[in-house]
Design an enzyme around this catalytic site. Sequence first.
Site, PDB file in Angstrom:
ATOM      1  N   HIS A   1       7.035   0.403  18.875  1.00 47.55           N
ATOM      2  CA  HIS A   1       5.989   0.951  17.989  1.00 47.55           C
ATOM      3  C   HIS A   1       6.243   2.436  17.655  1.00 47.55           C
ATOM      4  CE1 HIS A   1       1.598   0.176  16.600  1.00 47.55           C
ATOM      5  NE2 HIS A   1       2.193   1.062  15.806  1.00 47.55           N
TER       6      HIS A   1
ATOM      7  N   SER B   1       3.983  -3.424  10.687  1.00 44.49           N
ATOM      8  CA  SER B   1       2.535  -3.345  10.425  1.00 44.49           C
ATOM      9  C   SER B   1       1.764  -3.519  11.731  1.00 44.49           C
ATOM     10  CB  SER B   1       2.134  -4.365   9.370  1.00 44.49           C
ATOM     11  OG  SER B   1       2.397  -5.696   9.787  1.00 44.49           O
TER      12      SER B   1
ATOM     13  N   GLY C   1       0.862  -1.197   0.000  1.00 45.47           N
ATOM     14  CA  GLY C   1       0.000   0.000   0.000  1.00 45.47           C
ATOM     15  C   GLY C   1       0.887   1.231   0.000  1.00 45.47           C
ATOM     16  N   ARG C   2       0.390   2.297   0.614  1.00 45.05           N
ATOM     17  CA  ARG C   2       1.154   3.559   0.622  1.00 45.05           C
ATOM     18  C   ARG C   2       2.531   3.377   1.261  1.00 45.05           C
ATOM     19  NH1 ARG C   2      -3.646   5.725   2.620  1.00 45.05           N
ATOM     20  NH2 ARG C   2      -4.703   7.182   1.265  1.00 45.05           N
ATOM     21  N   ILE C   3       2.552   2.749   2.462  1.00 47.27           N
ATOM     22  CA  ILE C   3       3.816   2.660   3.205  1.00 47.27           C
ATOM     23  C   ILE C   3       4.759   1.665   2.511  1.00 47.27           C
ATOM     24  CG2 ILE C   3       4.881   2.013   5.412  1.00 47.27           C
ATOM     25  CD1 ILE C   3       2.202   3.008   6.736  1.00 47.27           C
TER      26      ILE C   3
ATOM     27  N   GLU D   1       1.170  -6.550  22.317  1.00 48.10           N
ATOM     28  CA  GLU D   1       1.761  -5.258  22.648  1.00 48.10           C
ATOM     29  C   GLU D   1       1.133  -4.641  23.894  1.00 48.10           C
ATOM     30  OE1 GLU D   1       2.502  -3.374  18.808  1.00 48.10           O
ATOM     31  OE2 GLU D   1       2.158  -1.466  19.825  1.00 48.10           O
TER      32      GLU D   1
END
Length: 320
Positions: A277, A229, A156-158, A259
């Site tokens: 993160h 991600s 995608g964008r990233i 997390e």
Amino acid sequence: MRPRVHVTRRVPARVRAALDESFAADVRDSELPPSRAELLAASAGCAGLVTTPAERVDGELLDAAGPGLAVIANYGVGLDNVDVEVATRRGVLVANTPGVLTEATAELTIALLLALVRRVAEGDRLIRRREPWTLAPTFMLGVGLQGRTLGIVGPGRIGSEVARLATAFGMHVLHAGRRPRPGRVPLGELFERAHVVSLHAPLTPETHHLIGRDELRAMRADAVLVNVSRGPVVDERALVDALRAGEIAGAALDVYEREPEVEAGLLELENVVLAPHLGSATVEAREAMGMLCVRALRAVLLEGGQPPNAVNPDALRTLS
Ligand code: DGY
């Protein structure tokens, strides 16, 4: 009367000022998450909420907020913490923060990758332990990126920005994603060929444990895995086992399955780089993300309109 808005964390000063200008804003002055009870209580009677990916946004929270809740602005692009379907059914608009964190997250991906393959974090630990060292032809050798193959899972964008940056390092890029584009290969082929497997897929029921024992075994023994991600995209226990068995060469992680807990086995391995993160954690990105949240709140609560970053525009139709 200005609409009441609850914000679950401390935000950058410019974002805070923008919130105070338009709303009766109750901003929790902490970087730590609220307890569930605290979150439910603080949401009661609010017209808008600003949440982070660490808070579960579900029917219980919407109930606690009450019928006046019209908009939730999630301070992040990932929406796996939000039950968008429930929000839509109840006419609550959800917005996220796409676009403004692309470069920051892509840069962190490259930073983690370089830290891993050039053993930067490992070297830093060695120096801090005051171990003896000296420059020597065989001392602490890493591997270079030039000429290696990067496999992007979820371009995608990233992921696409990571690919763009990686080509500057002389890497060849493969993608495994839905959209046809140059370099697209099936996931199995990507695992076989990539020296670096970089994860950029959103967390969905389909991508949960997308990387498990079989996938790790399918990778090259000299491959490294990078995950910026969501933690549950990787089966963390399987990853520890694969690293211990030498099935892959290393891992660089920004996100974790439970997390902020980190699988104990990962902490013991030198060929693992761990970040808390930090994907979108630049001054620029976090301010821009906050301003997108404010824009969404203003659009719904003050202008009666639709923010460009709405993920469930149908929510407004639900009520009309
Ligand atoms: C996101 O935008 O989803 C990031 O994980 C937050 O940093």
